[in-house]
Design an enzyme around this catalytic site. Sequence first.
Site: not given
Length: 580
Positions: A110, A488, A222, A402-404, A60
Amino acid sequence: MEPKRKLINSVESCVDEALCGLVRASGGLSLLRGHRVVLRSDLDNLKGKVALLSGGGSGHEPAHGGYIGAGMLSAAVAGGVFASPPPTSILAAILALHKAGASGVLLIVKNYTGDRLNFGLAAEQARNQGVAVDMVIVAEDCAFDQPSKAGRRGLCGTVFIHKLAGALAEEGCPLDQIVSKVTEVLKGIGTLGVSLSPCSVPGCLPSFDLPPGDMELGLGIHGEPGIQRSKVASADEVVKTMLDHMTNPDSQSHLPLSSGDAVVLCVNNLGALSCLEMAVVTRAALNCLESRGVVVVRVMSGAFMTSLEMAGVSLTLMKINPEVLRLFDATTSAPAWPSLSSVCVSGRSYIIDSPFLTTRPQDDTHGEGPWSPMMRNALEKICSTLLDKQEELNSLDRAAGDGDCGNTHAQAARAIQNWLQDHVVPGCPGQLLSVLAGLVQEKMGGSSGALYSLFLTAAAGHVTEGRSDAASWARALHAGTQAMRRYGGADPGDRTMLDALCPAADELMKLTTTPPSGTMAVLQAAVQKATSGAEATRDLTARAGRASYIAADRVTLPDPGAVAVAAILRAVMETLEEQK
């Protein structure tokens, strides 16, 4: 099915090694030899004050060892993972605190049968040895409408009791008064958990099965099953369901909550939610409570009482008055207690107005000049070229990215076309470059948008209405290229757009010494250098940009960014040739 892998050395040693790691990292903590007991290092400071002891199963964390320090616990006893600690260790801890001169020892437990039995046995044994011991049992779980004979479970609300009792003890409050004060506060504490995954004890299979996409409401720390299973909904819906259930008067274990009540909210990560999810849930809980007229005075958001790697969250509410808030705000040296602001959460103005008016260069009105028609023609040609090349650039990008790439250039082209329909092209080239930088930054997106915007912004300062000769344009291009390189992080040879742009910019610098009659020849040579630079990227290994993450032997096509740059420069050259 194999037990889940965990980053431990062995199942047998993980609890002791974890306790050792906690203590070694916290200067204020020590271990009691021969026991899984963590103590304050400065036990001398307990003389004449009530000592606080808590504990329970491991798994815990940071409970309970992380809550040891001045103003919170004096010691904590750890059992095995999800197992109650043995009475001998609890008794050893009580006696260590008594020996340090504590006026009494309060056990904060507890409400689980094993914990009650073992802490109870140790308390009885300690009383027989003349120690003033008392026990507070925390049972603030709001899950069950009709709790069983075992009663409500003790959950994250226990941490609030550590804090309040610890502040009282630090002030020198006697044992019986601490017990009566926290017992009263406990009536106004409630907790409910929800989980999106089970957890597994080291070396064991998961505690229960929860199919992906399902969530369990009201489970214990638990991995005990909850009260309701459903499909995972949005954070707002899940939080509303939780708070509705916690405060439902038809349930015997509900927390009575009315408009105007002041509360402290704890959003507790059960182990594996990301910090981002936790912040979303925290916002949802605040909005939900405030919509009911509840005043949230403080918020704790983080991992305070976990259940190993369970992906879930519990919400704890504690109703407060000024005295309870004073104790809550009191300082503590416990390493796991968060550093909280003492400003009321509800009602705080939390948005600051931006200090500058966000005017965009593309919204300004400009006057035309002699260069405006040619610059418009060049822009229209650049845009139509990029739109024509959209699919070609995308397919080049699919080989190494990524093809864009075509899509992002087409987005920029369409944004410029739309702007050209409604605006005159300013006579000052620098103003036009600033407009283009603003459009590209906003509409192109990604790193390409940032790079083009950097290029255009850096170039804009070098060309004005009075300074728009070929040499000024060359300097502008050079400055833009340098800005791209600086921010860059790429250089020529790294297989990026710079492989087309740098050779062209270097060639164009010849314009600073070339007579006007030679301008077109330099421009044509620059375009040729850009084209061959782009073509040469076929043979380069990517060292910057997304393509640098792809295996080198897979990339045999030219870099799409370099191809785009070459196409843009060619479109400018063709426009100028047509003007002649």
